[in-house]
Design a protein around this motif. Structure first.
Motif, PDB file in Angstrom:
ATOM      1  N   GLY A  38      18.387  81.530   2.302  1.00  0.00           N
ATOM      2  CA  GLY A  38      17.847  80.826   3.670  1.00  0.00           C
ATOM      3  C   GLY A  38      16.566  81.392   4.121  1.00  0.00           C
ATOM      4  N   ASP A  39      16.457  81.575   5.182  1.00  0.00           N
ATOM      5  CA  ASP A  39      14.842  81.915   5.866  1.00  0.00           C
ATOM      6  C   ASP A  39      14.307  83.335   5.100  1.00  0.00           C
ATOM      7  N   ALA A  40      15.043  84.174   4.591  1.00  0.00           N
ATOM      8  CA  ALA A  40      14.554  85.204   3.714  1.00  0.00           C
ATOM      9  C   ALA A  40      13.593  84.630   2.573  1.00  0.00           C
ATOM     10  N   ARG A  77      21.727  98.168   9.500  1.00  0.00           N
ATOM     11  CA  ARG A  77      20.529  97.464   9.070  1.00  0.00           C
ATOM     12  C   ARG A  77      19.990  97.972   7.972  1.00  0.00           C
ATOM     13  N   LEU A  78      19.887  97.013   7.051  1.00  0.00           N
ATOM     14  CA  LEU A  78      19.397  97.492   5.705  1.00  0.00           C
ATOM     15  C   LEU A  78      18.122  98.104   5.761  1.00  0.00           C
ATOM     16  N   THR A  79      17.960  99.034   5.144  1.00  0.00           N
ATOM     17  CA  THR A  79      16.449  99.437   4.807  1.00  0.00           C
ATOM     18  C   THR A  79      15.799  99.550   3.685  1.00  0.00           C
ATOM     19  N   PHE A 117      26.722  92.767   6.058  1.00  0.00           N
ATOM     20  CA  PHE A 117      26.057  94.101   6.706  1.00  0.00           C
ATOM     21  C   PHE A 117      25.189  93.297   7.967  1.00  0.00           C
ATOM     22  N   GLU A 118      25.521  93.416   9.116  1.00  0.00           N
ATOM     23  CA  GLU A 118      24.621  92.716   9.915  1.00  0.00           C
ATOM     24  C   GLU A 118      23.959  93.904  10.981  1.00  0.00           C
ATOM     25  N   ALA A 119      22.591  93.643  11.360  1.00  0.00           N
ATOM     26  CA  ALA A 119      21.768  94.745  11.817  1.00  0.00           C
ATOM     27  C   ALA A 119      22.449  94.834  13.329  1.00  0.00           C
ATOM     28  N   VAL A 176       9.940  77.023  23.405  1.00  0.00           N
ATOM     29  CA  VAL A 176      10.653  77.710  24.817  1.00  0.00           C
ATOM     30  C   VAL A 176      11.894  76.679  24.760  1.00  0.00           C
ATOM     31  N   TYR A 177      12.902  77.664  24.903  1.00  0.00           N
ATOM     32  CA  TYR A 177      14.297  76.914  25.048  1.00  0.00           C
ATOM     33  C   TYR A 177      14.863  77.226  26.339  1.00  0.00           C
ATOM     34  N   GLY A 178      15.506  76.051  27.050  1.00  0.00           N
ATOM     35  CA  GLY A 178      16.240  76.388  28.344  1.00  0.00           C
ATOM     36  C   GLY A 178      17.449  75.474  28.439  1.00  0.00           C
ATOM     37  N   ILE A 220      23.476  82.921   9.412  1.00  0.00           N
ATOM     38  CA  ILE A 220      24.145  81.665   9.016  1.00  0.00           C
ATOM     39  C   ILE A 220      24.139  81.604   7.677  1.00  0.00           C
ATOM     40  N   SER A 221      23.308  82.131   6.978  1.00  0.00           N
ATOM     41  CA  SER A 221      23.505  82.137   5.453  1.00  0.00           C
ATOM     42  C   SER A 221      24.437  83.224   5.078  1.00  0.00           C
ATOM     43  N   GLY A 222      24.158  84.408   5.629  1.00  0.00           N
ATOM     44  CA  GLY A 222      24.920  85.439   5.208  1.00  0.00           C
ATOM     45  C   GLY A 222      26.572  85.244   5.446  1.00  0.00           C
ATOM     46  N   GLN A 242      15.758  71.664  10.071  1.00  0.00           N
ATOM     47  CA  GLN A 242      16.381  71.876   8.794  1.00  0.00           C
ATOM     48  C   GLN A 242      16.502  73.092   8.248  1.00  0.00           C
ATOM     49  N   GLY A 243      15.983  74.361   9.171  1.00  0.00           N
ATOM     50  CA  GLY A 243      16.049  75.603   8.746  1.00  0.00           C
ATOM     51  C   GLY A 243      17.656  75.945   8.276  1.00  0.00           C
ATOM     52  N   ALA A 244      18.403  75.533   9.243  1.00  0.00           N
ATOM     53  CA  ALA A 244      19.900  76.049   9.250  1.00  0.00           C
ATOM     54  C   ALA A 244      20.620  75.103   8.129  1.00  0.00           C
ATOM     55  N   SER A 245      20.394  73.984   7.950  1.00  0.00           N
ATOM     56  CA  SER A 245      20.862  73.244   7.072  1.00  0.00           C
ATOM     57  C   SER A 245      20.661  73.567   5.684  1.00  0.00           C
ATOM     58  N   THR A 265      24.556  76.265  20.237  1.00  0.00           N
ATOM     59  CA  THR A 265      23.724  77.499  20.592  1.00  0.00           C
ATOM     60  C   THR A 265      23.725  78.436  19.424  1.00  0.00           C
ATOM     61  N   ARG A 266      22.763  79.254  19.161  1.00  0.00           N
ATOM     62  CA  ARG A 266      22.688  79.996  18.024  1.00  0.00           C
ATOM     63  C   ARG A 266      23.952  81.005  18.163  1.00  0.00           C
ATOM     64  N   ALA A 267      24.105  81.287  19.326  1.00  0.00           N
ATOM     65  CA  ALA A 267      25.014  82.572  19.664  1.00  0.00           C
ATOM     66  C   ALA A 267      26.338  82.087  19.288  1.00  0.00           C
ATOM     67  N   LEU A 289      26.950  79.676  17.392  1.00  0.00           N
ATOM     68  CA  LEU A 289      27.239  79.268  15.737  1.00  0.00           C
ATOM     69  C   LEU A 289      27.292  80.481  15.010  1.00  0.00           C
ATOM     70  N   TYR A 290      26.658  81.799  15.386  1.00  0.00           N
ATOM     71  CA  TYR A 290      26.955  82.828  14.826  1.00  0.00           C
ATOM     72  C   TYR A 290      28.461  83.341  14.974  1.00  0.00           C
ATOM     73  N   ARG A 291      28.865  83.319  16.269  1.00  0.00           N
ATOM     74  CA  ARG A 291      30.086  83.692  16.517  1.00  0.00           C
ATOM     75  C   ARG A 291      31.238  82.932  15.693  1.00  0.00           C
TER      76      ARG A 291
HETATM   77  C1  LIG Z   1      13.688  79.252  17.956  1.00  0.00           C
HETATM   78  C2  LIG Z   1      14.235  78.473  16.697  1.00  0.00           C
HETATM   79  C3  LIG Z   1      14.558  77.333  16.731  1.00  0.00           C
HETATM   80  C4  LIG Z   1      15.377  76.632  15.575  1.00  0.00           C
HETATM   81  N1  LIG Z   1      15.969  75.471  15.497  1.00  0.00           N
HETATM   82  C5  LIG Z   1      16.528  75.026  14.557  1.00  0.00           C
HETATM   83  C6  LIG Z   1      17.040  73.629  14.419  1.00  0.00           C
HETATM   84  O1  LIG Z   1      17.048  72.994  15.411  1.00  0.00           O
HETATM   85  N2  LIG Z   1      17.825  73.214  13.327  1.00  0.00           N
HETATM   86  C7  LIG Z   1      17.425  74.067  12.232  1.00  0.00           C
HETATM   87  O2  LIG Z   1      18.133  73.536  11.197  1.00  0.00           O
HETATM   88  N3  LIG Z   1      17.173  75.152  12.146  1.00  0.00           N
HETATM   89  C8  LIG Z   1      16.386  75.422  13.242  1.00  0.00           C
HETATM   90  N4  LIG Z   1      15.889  76.799  13.115  1.00  0.00           N
HETATM   91  C9  LIG Z   1      15.809  77.691  11.820  1.00  0.00           C
HETATM   92  C10 LIG Z   1      17.268  78.204  11.821  1.00  0.00           C
HETATM   93  O3  LIG Z   1      17.681  78.929  12.767  1.00  0.00           O
HETATM   94  C11 LIG Z   1      16.925  79.287  10.463  1.00  0.00           C
HETATM   95  O4  LIG Z   1      16.594  78.512   9.545  1.00  0.00           O
HETATM   96  C12 LIG Z   1      18.340  79.720  10.148  1.00  0.00           C
HETATM   97  O5  LIG Z   1      18.841  80.808  11.209  1.00  0.00           O
HETATM   98  C13 LIG Z   1      18.143  80.783   8.728  1.00  0.00           C
HETATM   99  O6  LIG Z   1      19.428  81.049   8.439  1.00  0.00           O
HETATM  100  P1  LIG Z   1      19.563  82.631   7.815  1.00  0.00           P
HETATM  101  O7  LIG Z   1      20.862  83.068   7.770  1.00  0.00           O
HETATM  102  O8  LIG Z   1      18.734  82.430   6.759  1.00  0.00           O
HETATM  103  O9  LIG Z   1      18.648  83.604   8.858  1.00  0.00           O
HETATM  104  P2  LIG Z   1      19.158  84.073  10.476  1.00  0.00           P
HETATM  105  O10 LIG Z   1      20.187  83.174  11.021  1.00  0.00           O
HETATM  106  O11 LIG Z   1      18.093  84.562  11.198  1.00  0.00           O
HETATM  107  O12 LIG Z   1      20.137  85.397  10.057  1.00  0.00           O
HETATM  108  C14 LIG Z   1      19.642  86.596   9.611  1.00  0.00           C
HETATM  109  C15 LIG Z   1      20.727  87.646   9.977  1.00  0.00           C
HETATM  110  O13 LIG Z   1      20.083  88.894   9.367  1.00  0.00           O
HETATM  111  C16 LIG Z   1      20.079  89.808  10.231  1.00  0.00           C
HETATM  112  N5  LIG Z   1      19.203  90.856   9.775  1.00  0.00           N
HETATM  113  C17 LIG Z   1      17.831  90.872   9.973  1.00  0.00           C
HETATM  114  N6  LIG Z   1      17.413  91.928   9.183  1.00  0.00           N
HETATM  115  C18 LIG Z   1      18.691  92.634   8.965  1.00  0.00           C
HETATM  116  C19 LIG Z   1      18.733  93.752   8.119  1.00  0.00           C
HETATM  117  N7  LIG Z   1      17.631  94.675   7.405  1.00  0.00           N
HETATM  118  N8  LIG Z   1      19.787  94.116   7.791  1.00  0.00           N
HETATM  119  C20 LIG Z   1      20.997  93.547   8.162  1.00  0.00           C
HETATM  120  N9  LIG Z   1      20.894  92.481   8.964  1.00  0.00           N
HETATM  121  C21 LIG Z   1      19.791  92.145   9.145  1.00  0.00           C
HETATM  122  C22 LIG Z   1      19.778  89.220  11.632  1.00  0.00           C
HETATM  123  O14 LIG Z   1      20.283  89.908  12.735  1.00  0.00           O
HETATM  124  C23 LIG Z   1      20.190  87.866  11.493  1.00  0.00           C
HETATM  125  O15 LIG Z   1      21.789  87.868  11.956  1.00  0.00           O
HETATM  126  C24 LIG Z   1      15.321  77.487  14.285  1.00  0.00           C
HETATM  127  C25 LIG Z   1      14.903  78.613  14.426  1.00  0.00           C
HETATM  128  C26 LIG Z   1      14.266  79.292  15.540  1.00  0.00           C
HETATM  129  C27 LIG Z   1      13.752  80.727  15.382  1.00  0.00           C
END
Ligand SMILES: Cc1cc2nc3c(=O)[nH]c(=O)nc-3n(C[C@H](O)[C@H](O)[C@H](O)COP(=O)(O)OP(=O)(O)OC[C@H]3O[C@@H](n4cnc5c(N)ncnc54)[C@H](O)[C@@H]3O)c2cc1C
Length: 368
Positions: free
Chosen positions: A287-289, A123-125, A29-31, A178-180, A10-12, A299-302, A99-101, A103-105
Motif C-alpha cells: 500500500g502507501d508504505a 505503534r510499531l517503532t 497492530f494498529e497505532a 480540504v474535505y467537507g 486499508i491494506s493491513g 487510486q491509492g486505496a484501490s 468516508t475513510r472512518a 471504511l476502516y471500521r
Molecule cells: C486526504 C486523502 C484523500 C484520499 N482520497 C483517495 C481516493 O479518493 N481514492 C483512493 O483510492 N485513495 C485516496 N487516498 C489514498 C488512500 O487513502 C491511501 O492510498 C490508502 O489509505 C492506503 O492504504 P494503506 O493501508 O496503505 O494506508 P492507510 O490507509 O494510511 O493505513 C495505514 C495504517 O497504519 C497505521 N500506522 C501508521 N504508522 C503505524 C505504526 N508505526 N504502527 C502501527 N500502525 C501504524 C495508521 O494509523 C493507519 O491506520 C487519499 C488519501 C488522502 C490522504
C-alpha cells in the motif's frame, strides 16, 4: 506462518483477511486506539479496488457502507458543463464513495469477524530480524515475534525505513486538500455523479449521498508547511482557506464551502514515487508504505487493495517468504509506479482501462 502486520488501515486489514483465507495466522497492530490517520477524509474505491475485495469475498460490507457514482461531469468557470464521462459499470462494481472512518471500521469489523486478531493502540517503532524470523518492537515497550512483518503502515511508514534507512521521504505534491460535508438545504445537488469544477486558482469536486448530504473536496496549490502547523489548523481555518480559493468566482464552490459547519478537514498531499527496496527476506511493504499516489489519482486505496490480495496469494503459493516477496514485487511494481507517475501529472483520467479492468483471480496459482 505467524504474520505480523503493522497498520490496521486499508491494506493491513485486507491483507490479514486474505492471509487468513490462505491458511496463515495474521496479527494486526494498529497505532491508533481506534480508526487511523486522515480519518476525516472520504475516498472513492474504483472498479479495480472493488474487484480485489470481491476476490476474497469482502466486497459486500463495503458496498453496504458506501454509495455509487456513475460518472464525472466537468464544469467550466462559467458554470457550463464541459463534458461528462460515464464509468463503464457493466459487470463491475464501482466507483464507491465512503468516508475513510467508515471504511476502516467496516474492514476492521469484517477482519475481526473472520477471526483475525487486531490490536489497537500498538505503534510499531522497530524490528529485529534473525534466523527465527522477526521481532517487532512497539512504542509501549512490548515486543512480538513472528515469521514475517508486513509494513502496511501507510505514507510515513516505519517499516520502509527499517528495510532501507536511505529510503526516500514522501514528496509534497504541491497541493493542500480540504474535505467537507454539509446538509445545508438549497445547494446544487449531484446524486450518483461527481461534479468537478476548475476554478482559476484551485479545483473542486462534489457529490451528493443518498441521504442528501454534500461531500466536497478542494485541491488548492500551496506551499509546504511543517506537519505540526498543519495539524493545528481548526475547522474554521480550513473552511476559510478553501473559501478563499474560490471567493468571487461564478461557481457554486464558495457557497458549498460557506454552508459547511465543523465537518471540514484538511492536509497536505504527498506521494511516494519510488521505493527502491520493497522487502528483505523477513519484511515487506504494501500500500502507501511502498507507493503512495497523489489523492488526485483517486487510486491509492484501490492499489492498496490489489497489493493486499496479491501479496497473500504469493505467501500462499511460493515456498518461502523471500520468494513470495520477490513474486509479489514482480507482479506489482510496474503497475503501481505507472499509476503514481500518472497521478503526479494528474492525467489519470486519460486512458483508464488499464486501471479499472484489472482482475484478480484468487484461485490462480502464483508460479515461480
Ligand atoms: C486526504 C486523502 C484523500 C484520499 N482520497 C483517495 C481516493 O479518493 N481514492 C483512493 O483510492 N485513495 C485516496 N487516498 C489514498 C488512500 O487513502 C491511501 O492510498 C490508502 O489509505 C492506503 O492504504 P494503506 O493501508 O496503505 O494506508 P492507510 O490507509 O494510511 O493505513 C495505514 C495504517 O497504519 C497505521 N500506522 C501508521 N504508522 C503505524 C505504526 N508505526 N504502527 C502501527 N500502525 C501504524 C495508521 O494509523 C493507519 O491506520 C487519499 C488519501 C488522502 C490522504
Amino acid at each position: 506462518m505467524r504474520v505480523l502486520v503493522a497498520g490496521g488501515g486499508i491494506s493491513g486489514t485486507v491483507t490479514a483477511m486474505a492471509l487468513k483465507l490462505a491458511g496463515h495466522d495474521p496479527v494486526v497492530f494498529e497505532a491508533y486506539a481506534s480508526g487511523g490517520e486522515d480519518i476525516g477524509a472520504f475516498l472513492t474505491i474504483m472498479h479495480n479496488g472493488m474487484d480485489a475485495l470481491r476476490a476474497i469475498g469482502a466486497d459486500g460490507p463495503v458496498i453496504d457502507a458506501s454509495f455509487a457514482a456513475h460518472g464525472v461531469e466537468l464544469v467550466l468557470p462559467t458554470g457550463e458543463t464541459a463534458g461528462r464521462r460515464d464509468f463503464e459499470t457493466e459487470g463491475l462494481d464501482g466507483p464507491r464513495t465512503v468516508t475513510r472512518a467508515t471504511l476502516y471500521r467496516v474492514l476492521q469489523d469484517e477482519a475481526t469477524r473472520r477471526g483475525v486478531t487486531l490490536v489497537h493502540g500498538r505503534r510499531l517503532t522497530g524490528a529485529k530480524t534473525g534466523p527465527g524470523g522477526v521481532t517487532a518492537e512497539f512504542a509501549d515497550g512490548t515486543t512480538e515475534a513472528g515469521d514475517v512483518l508486513i509494513g502496511a503502515d501507510g505514507l510515513h511508514s516505519v517499516v520502509r525505513r527499517l528495510i532501507d534507512p536511505a529510503a526516500a521521504e514522501p514528496r509534497f505534491t504541491g497541493l493542500t486538500v480540504v474535505y467537507g460535508y454539509t446538509r445545508a438545504p438549497g445547494l446544487p445537488s449531484a446524486p450518483g455523479i461527481y461534479r468537478m469544477v476548475r476554478g482559476s486558482k484551485a479545483a473542486f469536486g462534489f457529490t451528493t449521498d443518498p441521504s442528501g448530504a454534500t461531500f466536497w473536496f478542494a485541491r488548492v496549490p500551496d506551499e509546504e508547511r511543517p506537519r505540526a502547523e498543519i495539524a493545528a489548523v481548526t475547522p474554521d481555518g480550513w473552511r476559510e482557506f478553501a473559501h478563499a480559493a474560490f471567493a468571487g468566482e461564478p461557481l457554486p464552490c464558495a457557497d458549498i464551502i460557506a454552508a459547511t459547519g465543523d465537518e471540514v478537514f484538511g492536509g497536505h498531499s504527498y506521494d511516494v514515487p519510488e521505493t527502491r527496496v520493497w522487502s528483505t527476506p523477513e519484511m515487506v511493504l504494501i500500500g502507501d508504505a511502498a507507493h503512495a499516489a497523489s489523492p488526485a489519482s483517486a487510486q491509492g486505496a484501490s492499489m492498496a487493495l490489489e497489493d493486499s490480495v496479491v501479496l497473500a496469494q504469493c505467501l500462499r503459493d511460493r515456498p518461502d517468504p523471500a520468494s513470495a516477496f520477490e513474486a509479489y514485487e514482480g507482479l506489482r511494481r510496474e503497475r503501481v509506479e505507472k499509476l503514481v507517475a500518472a497521478g503526479a501529472g494528474q492525467n489519470v483520467a486519460d486512458g483508464t482501462d488499464w486501471l479499472y479492468s484489472h482482475h484478480i483471480d484468487w484461485d490462480a496459482k502464483i508460479g515461480g
